[in-house]
Design a protein around this motif. Structure first.
Motif, short mmCIF file in Angstrom:
data_model
loop_
_atom_site.label_atom_id
_atom_site.label_comp_id
_atom_site.label_asym_id
_atom_site.label_seq_id
_atom_site.Cartn_x
_atom_site.Cartn_y
_atom_site.Cartn_z
N ALA A 1 -57.47 35.09 -4.82
CA ALA A 1 -58.03 36.11 -5.72
C ALA A 1 -58.12 37.43 -4.99
O ALA A 1 -57.86 37.53 -3.79
N ASN A 2 -58.51 38.47 -5.75
CA ASN A 2 -58.73 39.80 -5.17
C ASN A 2 -57.50 40.32 -4.42
O ASN A 2 -57.59 40.79 -3.30
N VAL A 3 -56.34 40.19 -5.06
CA VAL A 3 -55.12 40.71 -4.45
C VAL A 3 -55.22 42.22 -4.35
O VAL A 3 -55.57 42.90 -5.32
N PRO A 4 -54.98 42.79 -3.15
CA PRO A 4 -55.07 44.25 -3.00
C PRO A 4 -54.16 44.97 -3.98
O PRO A 4 -53.02 44.52 -4.22
N PRO A 5 -54.61 46.07 -4.56
CA PRO A 5 -53.78 46.81 -5.53
C PRO A 5 -52.45 47.23 -4.92
O PRO A 5 -52.38 47.64 -3.76
N GLY A 6 -51.40 47.11 -5.73
CA GLY A 6 -50.09 47.57 -5.30
C GLY A 6 -49.29 46.55 -4.51
O GLY A 6 -48.16 46.84 -4.12
N LEU A 7 -49.84 45.34 -4.29
CA LEU A 7 -49.11 44.31 -3.54
C LEU A 7 -48.82 43.12 -4.45
O LEU A 7 -49.67 42.70 -5.23
N SER A 8 -47.61 42.59 -4.33
CA SER A 8 -47.29 41.34 -5.01
C SER A 8 -47.81 40.18 -4.17
O SER A 8 -48.22 40.35 -3.03
N GLU A 9 -47.76 38.95 -4.73
CA GLU A 9 -48.22 37.77 -3.97
C GLU A 9 -47.39 37.58 -2.71
O GLU A 9 -47.92 37.23 -1.65
N ASP A 10 -46.08 37.78 -2.82
CA ASP A 10 -45.23 37.64 -1.63
C ASP A 10 -45.59 38.69 -0.58
O ASP A 10 -45.63 38.39 0.62
N GLU A 11 -45.85 39.90 -1.03
CA GLU A 11 -46.22 40.96 -0.08
C GLU A 11 -47.58 40.69 0.55
O GLU A 11 -47.79 40.99 1.72
N VAL A 12 -48.48 40.08 -0.22
CA VAL A 12 -49.80 39.73 0.33
C VAL A 12 -49.63 38.78 1.51
O VAL A 12 -50.20 38.97 2.59
N ALA A 13 -48.83 37.73 1.32
CA ALA A 13 -48.63 36.76 2.39
C ALA A 13 -47.99 37.41 3.61
O ALA A 13 -48.36 37.11 4.75
N GLN A 14 -47.04 38.31 3.37
CA GLN A 14 -46.35 38.96 4.48
C GLN A 14 -47.30 39.89 5.24
O GLN A 14 -47.33 39.88 6.48
N VAL A 15 -48.07 40.70 4.51
CA VAL A 15 -49.00 41.61 5.16
C VAL A 15 -50.06 40.83 5.93
O VAL A 15 -50.44 41.19 7.05
N ALA A 16 -50.55 39.71 5.35
CA ALA A 16 -51.58 38.91 6.02
C ALA A 16 -51.08 38.33 7.33
O ALA A 16 -51.79 38.32 8.34
N ALA A 17 -49.83 37.85 7.33
CA ALA A 17 -49.30 37.17 8.52
C ALA A 17 -48.65 38.12 9.51
O ALA A 17 -48.62 37.84 10.71
N GLU A 18 -48.09 39.23 9.02
CA GLU A 18 -47.28 40.09 9.90
C GLU A 18 -47.80 41.52 9.95
O GLU A 18 -47.10 42.41 10.45
N GLY A 19 -49.00 41.76 9.45
CA GLY A 19 -49.53 43.11 9.43
C GLY A 19 -49.95 43.60 10.81
O GLY A 19 -49.65 42.96 11.83
N PRO A 20 -50.67 44.70 10.86
CA PRO A 20 -51.03 45.30 12.16
C PRO A 20 -51.84 44.34 13.02
O PRO A 20 -52.69 43.60 12.54
N LEU A 21 -51.50 44.33 14.32
CA LEU A 21 -52.18 43.55 15.36
C LEU A 21 -52.00 42.04 15.18
O LEU A 21 -52.77 41.25 15.72
N SER A 22 -50.99 41.61 14.45
CA SER A 22 -50.77 40.18 14.25
C SER A 22 -50.17 39.52 15.48
O SER A 22 -50.16 38.28 15.56
N ASP A 23 -49.67 40.31 16.43
CA ASP A 23 -49.01 39.73 17.60
C ASP A 23 -49.76 40.07 18.90
O ASP A 23 -49.16 40.14 19.97
N LEU A 24 -51.05 40.26 18.82
CA LEU A 24 -51.83 40.60 20.01
C LEU A 24 -51.80 39.47 21.03
O LEU A 24 -51.84 38.29 20.67
#
Length: 809
Positions: free
Chosen positions: A273-296
């Motif tokens: 729930a609460n998908v950020p505005p402007g993002l599709s479900e696929d983009e949500v998963a990608q941003v969650a897993a590969e967004g900023p600082l995901s490889d610290l």
């Protein structure tokens, strides 16, 4: 939690006589157990009602009875989480008064209530009143458990939060440093609790205006949490939000927005729930897993820690409000959990005689046996949900306000301690011993003992030695001290040392009271639990046979304690393959439970469930089906409707219907189990993935290929989102997809999934236990089918090596 019922009574004496009315005990224990169950399931209003009943019943034992203090402590905690802080304060004060009078001020049960009362004061913003209670609790814990115990780290962290909320950064920092050191010594750096410590140190730096250092520690916390919990865990989102607040305070607004967006995406991926505005479900998963600082990466930050120590210690004790950024939220460190122990509220450390405590045989879903691999077709893997059909009592433990991460996981909302930002008043510097302690800790790891320095065990052994010299080695007056010593050894996991102490207590009681005296029961229970933990099943079972005989002699054949003893012996017989004997014991227990507690009691349902599992293994499927159906009916009435505890029974019933050639009945049970789990946990919870997997296996075997494929892929998607892309737990689902595609003659896809499955299972600790040999054999079958004989032979050889290693002593 590690402070289970043992800690409440660790230094308390043991009552050798038990003359309380059985009915009164039964009412009190039943209310306590139901309260524990409701609290552990998040039904806090129900828990409050049951604890209130338990407290009323306990008052009949006397106004200074320790059982009353337990009930008041439990009721206080239920009121605290429901926001009834004034009532919680009154209840904790009354419990504390009883415990201090009966146990002394240095008992761990006293420390428990001190922590709970301090948490209430913190929730009210009365930090000046909370701090001395936390300090007093720390003194008791250090004395009883040693300075390096994880429980001490929890209290240090909580006291540090109080100081931080008062602006006393120099007082808070050494406590956080100690908590960090204890955590790293106990678990190593790669542990979520260590990440929490770094988060809290970062928050302190943020509040003190040391923003670059704060960023370093927040990133260290984030790296640890991502490594240990996965990139999509709610606690990762919490730290990302902290970093976002920090970036905003530093004027890096665009960077803050990207961090907040990834935090929102993680929450959306976790809850659906609460998908950020402007993002599709696929983009949500990608941003969650590969967004900023995901490889610290985890780094060495000791130099920064030392520099921060010096900088904070040079600051004045407090500063006017508004001169520093708003504090980022700190988290309360969680007490490390151990296996729950039965009997959380019994005086003297003795387990209640009929709480239905469970050893040996788990009540999780029984997996369908894997078929032998056939040429060109592997076998599907079924999985067991993590939820047991029989919730265990939640032991009384420390009360700590919930962090935001816990709230995301479904816990009650925070009581506001973390976010309160009080006006601060300047005051003249005062002598601060904590500062000197911080300087010493920041510069050296020496000086903090790694073991208990003159704590409980030393005092208890000295007491025993003195009594032995006066009274001899077999005097009954030694029993309280020996019991305290053995309980302490159990608490610390030293079961080999506890065993001879319990055996000595048995000999003393036999000499003093005779072999057939009921006062042997409490010690025999403890000894049986130690034997079971050490894998000495024969000796454990022998203890339980003596317990049954003693209970029958004192209480008669028709008593709840006797039913619990019969059920325990049935579990031993079931675990050791003596199925006819297990069936007879369960049947006896079932009849006693019905006669003494009524046909609708939850223990009747539990016993019928176990009886059904035995009857199924004996080939009595029709009888087993009837038992399971009745067990589920009783459980649903007791729980008041659909409940996650019904899921294992529904899965077992589905397996029985499938074996009986009733696929429609089987499917309806599996679908109901799925509906219950999705309703409680949401559609993307890991628990849901296990039932999805089993339903997919059912569809595949029924030839419903499209539905099976869809569910297998959905299972894999959930697991990846929760566990991460490289977790060994993905292995069974990857293997199932490989088998599915092989059966569909889509061999390229099958080979790809087999390769992924082998790789995933191989990452596990002890891959034998994760099914790697079977997966290799299934993969080899596909390779042979595709004409790759050498690859097949290599895989089979690897599978044989693993099986051989598993079989060797």
């Amino acid at each position: 939690m590690i402070l289970n019922f043992l800690t409440n009574w660790l230094l308390a004496g043991v009552r050798l006589l038990d003359d309380e009315p059985d009915l009164q005990l039964t009412r009190w224990r039943l209310a306590s157990d139901l309260g524990h169950r409701a609290f552990s399931e998040g039904r806090y209003a129900d828990a409050e009602d049951e604890y209130r009943t338990a407290a009323n019943e306990a008052r009949q034992f006397g106004e200074r009875d320790l059982r009353l203090s337990d009930a008041l402590n439990d009721l206080g905690e239920a009121c605290r989480v429901r926001g009834k802080l004034d009532e919680a304060e009154q209840l904790f004060r009354e419990a504390l008064e009883i415990r201090e009078a009966e146990l002394g001020s240095d008992d761990l049960g006293v420390a428990q209530t001190l922590n709970n009362l301090a948490a209430v004061y913190s929730a009210k913003g009365k930090f000046a009143e909370a701090a001395p209670l936390y300090r007093q609790a720390i003194d008791v814990e250090e004395f009883s458990l040693g300075r390096e115990h994880p429980v001490v780290a929890t209290s240090l962290n909580n006291l540090a939060l109080v100081y931080r909320m008062e602006g006393e950064h120099a007082e808070a920092l050494p406590l956080l440093i100690r908590a960090l050191r204890i955590g790293m010594n106990a678990t190593g750096q790669e542990h979520p609790n260590v990440g929490t410590c770094f988060n809290n140190i970062a928050s302190l730096c943020f509040a003190a205006g040391l923003l670059p250092a704060s960023e370093t520690f927040f990133k260290q916390a984030l790296a640890i949490k991502q490594r240990t919990l996965g990139q999509l865990h709610p606690e990762v989102a919490v730290i990302l939000e902290n970093l976002g607040e920090l970036s905003r305070a530093q004027g890096r607004g665009a960077e803050a927005d990207t961090l907040f967006l990834r935090a929102q995406a993680i929450e959306a991926a976790a809850t659906g729930a609460n998908v950020p505005p402007g993002l599709s479900e696929d983009e949500v998963a990608q941003v969650a897993a590969e967004g900023p600082l995901s490889d610290l990466a985890i780094e060495d930050v000791s130099a920064t820690l030392s520099a921060v120590s010096e900088a904070i210690l040079e600051q004045p004790p407090s500063s006017p409000s508004g001169t520093r950024p708003k504090p980022a939220p700190m988290e309360y460190a969680e007490v490390p959990e151990s296996a729950p122990q039965p009997g959380g509220s019994t005086p003297g450390g003795e387990a209640p005689p009929w709480t239905g405590d469970r050893p040996a045989v788990p009540s999780s879903i029984e997996s369908t046996p894997a078929q032998a691999p056939q040429p060109g077709a592997g076998s599907f893997v079924t999985e067991s949900p993590a939820i047991d059909a029989r919730p265990r009592p939640a032991p009384t433990g420390f009360a700590m306000p919930f962090s935001r991460a816990e709230a995301l996981a479904g816990a009650p909302p925070s009581d506001g301690v973390q976010s309160r930002n009080l006006p601060q008043v300047e005051r003249a510097p005062e002598p601060r011993p904590e500062v000197e302690e911080s300087k010493r800790l920041a510069g050296s790891d020496s000086g903090v003992p790694a073991v208990d320095d003159g704590g409980a065990e030393v005092r208890i052994r000295a007491w025993i030695s003195q009594r032995e010299a006066e009274l001899g080695e077999l005097d009954p007056a030694l029993v309280p001290g020996l019991n305290r010593l053995a309980l302490l050894q159990q608490l610390l996991g030293r079961y080999i040392e506890a065993e001879p102490v319990y055996r000595r207590m048995v000999r003393i009681k036999e000499k003093a009271f005779g072999r057939n005296d009921h006062r042997l029961v409490s010690t025999l229970r403890r000894l049986a639990d130690v034997y079971a933990t050490l894998g000495r099943a024969d000796e454990a079972e022998s203890c339980w046979k003596r317990i049954l005989a003693l209970d029958e002699a004192r209480l008669g054949d028709e008593h709840p304690a006797v039913a619990a003893d019969l059920a325990r012996l049935g579990e031993f017989a079931q675990a050791r393959g003596r199925l006819p004997q297990a069936r007879d014991l369960y049947r006896k227990a079932w009849r006693v439970w019905e006669d003494t507690s009524g046909p609708e009691h939850l223990e009747v349902a539990h016993t019928l469930d176990n009886l059904a599992q035995v009857e199924k293994r004996l080939g009595e499927s029709a009888q087993a089906t009837a038992r399971l159906r009745r067990s589920l009916e009783i459980s649903e009435r007791v729980y008041g409707g659909p409940h996650p505890a019904l899921v294992p029974g529904l899965n077992r019933l589905a397996a029985l219907y499938k074996d009986a050639g009733k696929p429609a009945e089987a499917e309806s049970r599996l679908r109901r189990a799925l509906e219950i789990q999705e309703g409680v946990f949401g559609p993307k919870h890991l628990t849901v993935s296990l039932t999805l997997n089993n339903l997919a296996v059912f569809y595949a075997r029924e030839g419903r290929r499209g539905e099976a494929e869809q569910l297998f892929l959905r299972t894999l998607e959930i697991k990846k989102s929760v566990l991460g892309e490289n977790h060994p737990g993905l292995g069974p689902t990857l293997e199932n997809l490989a088998v599915f595609y092989e059966n569909e003659q889509r061999d390229d896809l099958a080979e790809d999934y087999f390769a992924q499955a082998v790789k995933a299972l191989g990452r596990g600790d002890g891959p034998e236990r994760l099914g790697l040999p079977q997966c290799l054999e299934n993969y080899a079958s596909l390779m042979r089918k595709r004409g790759r004989e050498q690859d097949a032979a290599d895989m089979e050889a690897r599978a044989r090596t693993i099986r051989s290693r598993l079989a060797s002593p």
